[in-house]
Enzyme design. Structure first.
Site, PDB file in Angstrom:
ATOM      1  N   ASP A  45       0.832  -1.210   0.000  1.00 46.83           N
ATOM      2  CA  ASP A  45       0.000   0.000   0.000  1.00 46.83           C
ATOM      3  C   ASP A  45       0.871   1.266   0.000  1.00 46.83           C
ATOM      4  OD1 ASP A  45      -2.534  -1.239  -0.002  1.00 46.83           O
ATOM      5  OD2 ASP A  45      -2.421  -1.597   2.149  1.00 46.83           O
ATOM      6  N   ARG A 148      -9.774  19.579  22.624  1.00 45.48           N
ATOM      7  CA  ARG A 148      -8.456  19.672  23.277  1.00 45.48           C
ATOM      8  C   ARG A 148      -7.876  18.266  23.346  1.00 45.48           C
ATOM      9  NH1 ARG A 148     -11.566  23.386  25.627  1.00 45.48           N
ATOM     10  NH2 ARG A 148     -10.738  25.476  25.902  1.00 45.48           N
ATOM     11  N   THR A 161      -9.052   2.113   6.917  1.00 51.47           N
ATOM     12  CA  THR A 161      -8.382   0.914   7.430  1.00 51.47           C
ATOM     13  C   THR A 161      -6.918   1.194   7.790  1.00 51.47           C
ATOM     14  OG1 THR A 161      -8.131   0.331   5.096  1.00 51.47           O
ATOM     15  CG2 THR A 161      -9.816  -0.862   6.338  1.00 51.47           C
ATOM     16  N   ALA A 185      -6.468  11.173  21.189  1.00 55.46           N
ATOM     17  CA  ALA A 185      -6.282  11.401  22.629  1.00 55.46           C
ATOM     18  C   ALA A 185      -6.907  12.712  23.105  1.00 55.46           C
ATOM     19  CB  ALA A 185      -4.784  11.358  22.975  1.00 55.46           C
TER      20      ALA A 185
HETATM   21  P1  NAD Z   1       3.936   2.679   6.188  1.00 57.33           P
HETATM   22  O1  NAD Z   1       4.083   2.826   4.708  1.00 57.33           O
HETATM   23  O2  NAD Z   1       4.954   1.971   6.970  1.00 57.33           O
HETATM   24  O3  NAD Z   1       2.493   2.056   6.448  1.00 57.33           O
HETATM   25  C1  NAD Z   1       2.108   1.621   7.708  1.00 57.33           C
HETATM   26  C2  NAD Z   1       1.113   0.495   7.521  1.00 57.33           C
HETATM   27  O4  NAD Z   1      -0.136   1.032   7.063  1.00 57.33           O
HETATM   28  C3  NAD Z   1       1.535  -0.554   6.486  1.00 57.33           C
HETATM   29  O5  NAD Z   1       1.277  -1.828   7.023  1.00 57.33           O
HETATM   30  C4  NAD Z   1       0.630  -0.259   5.283  1.00 57.33           C
HETATM   31  O6  NAD Z   1       0.365  -1.414   4.504  1.00 57.33           O
HETATM   32  C5  NAD Z   1      -0.615   0.186   6.003  1.00 57.33           C
HETATM   33  N1  NAD Z   1      -1.548   0.983   5.173  1.00 57.33           N
HETATM   34  C6  NAD Z   1      -1.295   2.055   4.411  1.00 57.33           C
HETATM   35  N2  NAD Z   1      -2.438   2.476   3.828  1.00 57.33           N
HETATM   36  C7  NAD Z   1      -3.411   1.627   4.242  1.00 57.33           C
HETATM   37  C8  NAD Z   1      -4.803   1.546   3.993  1.00 57.33           C
HETATM   38  N3  NAD Z   1      -5.419   2.427   3.224  1.00 57.33           N
HETATM   39  N4  NAD Z   1      -5.508   0.554   4.600  1.00 57.33           N
HETATM   40  C9  NAD Z   1      -4.896  -0.357   5.404  1.00 57.33           C
HETATM   41  N5  NAD Z   1      -3.575  -0.320   5.687  1.00 57.33           N
HETATM   42  C10 NAD Z   1      -2.858   0.674   5.116  1.00 57.33           C
HETATM   43  O7  NAD Z   1       3.743   4.095   6.913  1.00 57.33           O
HETATM   44  P2  NAD Z   1       3.965   5.583   6.431  1.00 57.33           P
HETATM   45  O8  NAD Z   1       4.678   5.611   5.113  1.00 57.33           O
HETATM   46  O9  NAD Z   1       4.493   6.349   7.575  1.00 57.33           O
HETATM   47  O10 NAD Z   1       2.448   6.113   6.223  1.00 57.33           O
HETATM   48  C11 NAD Z   1       1.579   5.576   5.266  1.00 57.33           C
HETATM   49  C12 NAD Z   1       0.233   5.347   5.891  1.00 57.33           C
HETATM   50  O11 NAD Z   1       0.385   4.434   6.955  1.00 57.33           O
HETATM   51  C13 NAD Z   1      -0.413   6.595   6.489  1.00 57.33           C
HETATM   52  O12 NAD Z   1      -1.254   7.210   5.560  1.00 57.33           O
HETATM   53  C14 NAD Z   1      -1.164   6.048   7.683  1.00 57.33           C
HETATM   54  O13 NAD Z   1      -2.536   5.865   7.416  1.00 57.33           O
HETATM   55  C15 NAD Z   1      -0.566   4.700   7.960  1.00 57.33           C
HETATM   56  N6  NAD Z   1       0.066   4.725   9.276  1.00 57.33           N
HETATM   57  C16 NAD Z   1      -0.624   4.156  10.290  1.00 57.33           C
HETATM   58  C17 NAD Z   1      -0.126   4.215  11.564  1.00 57.33           C
HETATM   59  C18 NAD Z   1      -0.909   3.582  12.672  1.00 57.33           C
HETATM   60  O14 NAD Z   1      -1.842   2.855  12.351  1.00 57.33           O
HETATM   61  N7  NAD Z   1      -0.572   3.876  13.923  1.00 57.33           N
HETATM   62  C19 NAD Z   1       1.082   4.852  11.834  1.00 57.33           C
HETATM   63  C20 NAD Z   1       1.765   5.424  10.760  1.00 57.33           C
HETATM   64  C21 NAD Z   1       1.225   5.352   9.485  1.00 57.33           C
END
Ligand code: NAD
Length: 265
Positions: A45, A148, A161, A185
Site C-alpha cells: 500500500d 483539546r 483501514t 487522545a
Molecule cells: P507505512 O508505509 O509503513 O504504512 C504503515 C502500515 O499502514 C503498512 O502496514 C501499510 O500497509 C498500512 N496501510 C497504508 N495504507 C493503508 C490503507 N489504506 N488501509 C490499510 N492499511 C494501510 O507508513 P507511512 O509511510 O508512515 O504512512 C503511510 C500510511 O500508513 C499513512 O497514511 C497512515 O494511514 C498509515 N500509518 C498508520 C499508523 C498507525 O496505524 N498507527 C502509523 C503510521 C502510518
C-alpha cells in the site's frame, strides 16, 4: 497506452517490476514515467501511496494498478504471479475501473493571504507536539465543539483501514462517499468536552478546524510529515477529483478486511 512501473526497493519487487516491464513491452505497451496513462505499482500500500503523490498533478489522466509482493493490500489487487493475466487484462481492457474518493485539504495561515492545498488518499492529521492542541471544530461553518487533545485526523473511506482505524475510527466501505473525523487522545473531563466518537461527514458537508494561533503544528498527509508555522485553519472535504484504479479485481471488501485484520476466514 503508456505505462509507468513503479516498485519499492525490496529485491522481490525490483525483480517483479523487471519481469513485468519485459512482458508489457512484448505486448506492445510503451513504458513512460513522465506522462503515463497507467501507473502499476509493485510492493505494498505504501508503494501505491507514494505513486499517488508522484502523479497527483495528473490524477484526472492516470489510472492505477497495485501489484502486491507481500500480503494482500488495500490498494493492491494483483498478485506477483499473475503478471500474464494482468497484461492480458490491460490489453483487452476486460476489467472495469473503480473510482475512490480523495480528501481535499486547504490550509490558511495567520501571516499570509496565501493558502495551501493538498490531496490525500488515506488521511490528513494535525497535531500539536509541544502542548495540548486546541481547535474549534466547525461542521459546514457552524461551530460544533472545541477540541483539546493531541490532534485531529480526517480520513477517506479507503484510509479508514489505515491510521484512522488505529485511533478508533470505523472501517468504511469505499463505496460510501464520506469522510471521517477522528480525535487523537482528546481530553474529556468536567471542564473540557468534545464528542469523543468518530464522526462520518456527508459528501456535501465540510470540516473547518480553527487552530490556536502562534502554536507549531505537525501536519501529516498520508506518509508525508509537514511542519507548520502560523497555521490558522484547515478546511477538509471530499475532493472533486477521484483516484481511478484500472483492471480492478473485485476482491470482496469485507473479506479483504478480514484477511488484513482477523485472518480466520
Ligand atoms: P507505512 O508505509 O509503513 O504504512 C504503515 C502500515 O499502514 C503498512 O502496514 C501499510 O500497509 C498500512 N496501510 C497504508 N495504507 C493503508 C490503507 N489504506 N488501509 C490499510 N492499511 C494501510 O507508513 P507511512 O509511510 O508512515 O504512512 C503511510 C500510511 O500508513 C499513512 O497514511 C497512515 O494511514 C498509515 N500509518 C498508520 C499508523 C498507525 O496505524 N498507527 C502509523 C503510521 C502510518
Amino acid at each position: 497506452m503508456n505505462i509507468a512501473v513503479v516498485a519499492n526497493t525490496a529485491k522481490k519487487s525490483v525483480d517483479v517490476a523487471k519481469e513485468l516491464k519485459e512482458k508489457l513491452v512484448a505486448a506492445g505497451f510503451i513504458l513512460e514515467t513522465e506522462k503515463p496513462d497507467v501507473v502499476i505499482t509493485i510492493g505494498g500500500d505504501g508503494t501505491l501511496l507514494n505513486a499517488f503523490h508522484t502523479y497527483v498533478d495528473r490524477i484526472d489522466l492516470v489510472r492505477f494498478i497495485g501489484v502486491h509482493t507481500g500480503h494482500l493490500g488495500f490498494y493492491t489487487d494483483w498478485r506477483d504471479y499473475e503478471l500474464d493475466l494482468l497484461v492480458k487484462s490491460l490489453k483487452e481492457e476486460v476489467s472495469k475501473g473503480v473510482y475512490y474518493p480523495l480528501l481535499d485539504v486547504k490550509l490558511t495561515y495567520s501571516d499570509t493571504e496565501e493558502t495551501k492545498h493538498f490531496l490525500a488518499l488515506n488521511e490528513a492529521t494535525v497535531k500539536n507536539l509541544d502542548k495540548t492542541m486546541v481547535a474549534e471544530v466547525y461542521i459546514k461553518d457552524e461551530l460544533f465543539e472545541t477540541f483539546r487533545g493531541d490532534g485531529l485526523s480526517v480520513s477517506t473511506p479507503t484510509g479508514s483501514t489505515a491510521y484512522s482505524k488505529s485511533i478508533g475510527g470505523a472501517v468504511i466501505h469505499p463505496r460510501v462517499n464520506a469522510i471521517q473525523l477522528n480525535e487523537v487522545a482528546s481530553i474529556n473531563n468536567r471542564v473540557y468536552r468534545s464528542l469523543g466518537s468518530p464522526m462520518i461527514i456527508a459528501k456535501d458537508e465540510w470540516i473547518r478546524l480553527e487552530l490556536k494561533k502562534g502554536d507549531n503544528y505537525q501536519l501529516h498527509v498520508d506518509h508525508f510529515v509537514i511542519p507548520q508555522e502560523n497555521l490558522s485553519s484547515m478546511t477538509l472535504k471530499i475532493s472533486d477529483k477521484r483516484i481511478q484504479f484500472a483492471s480492478y479485481r473485485h476482491t470482496h471488501f469485507w473479506r479483504r478486511v478480514n484477511d488484513a485484520f482477523i485472518g480466520e476466514s
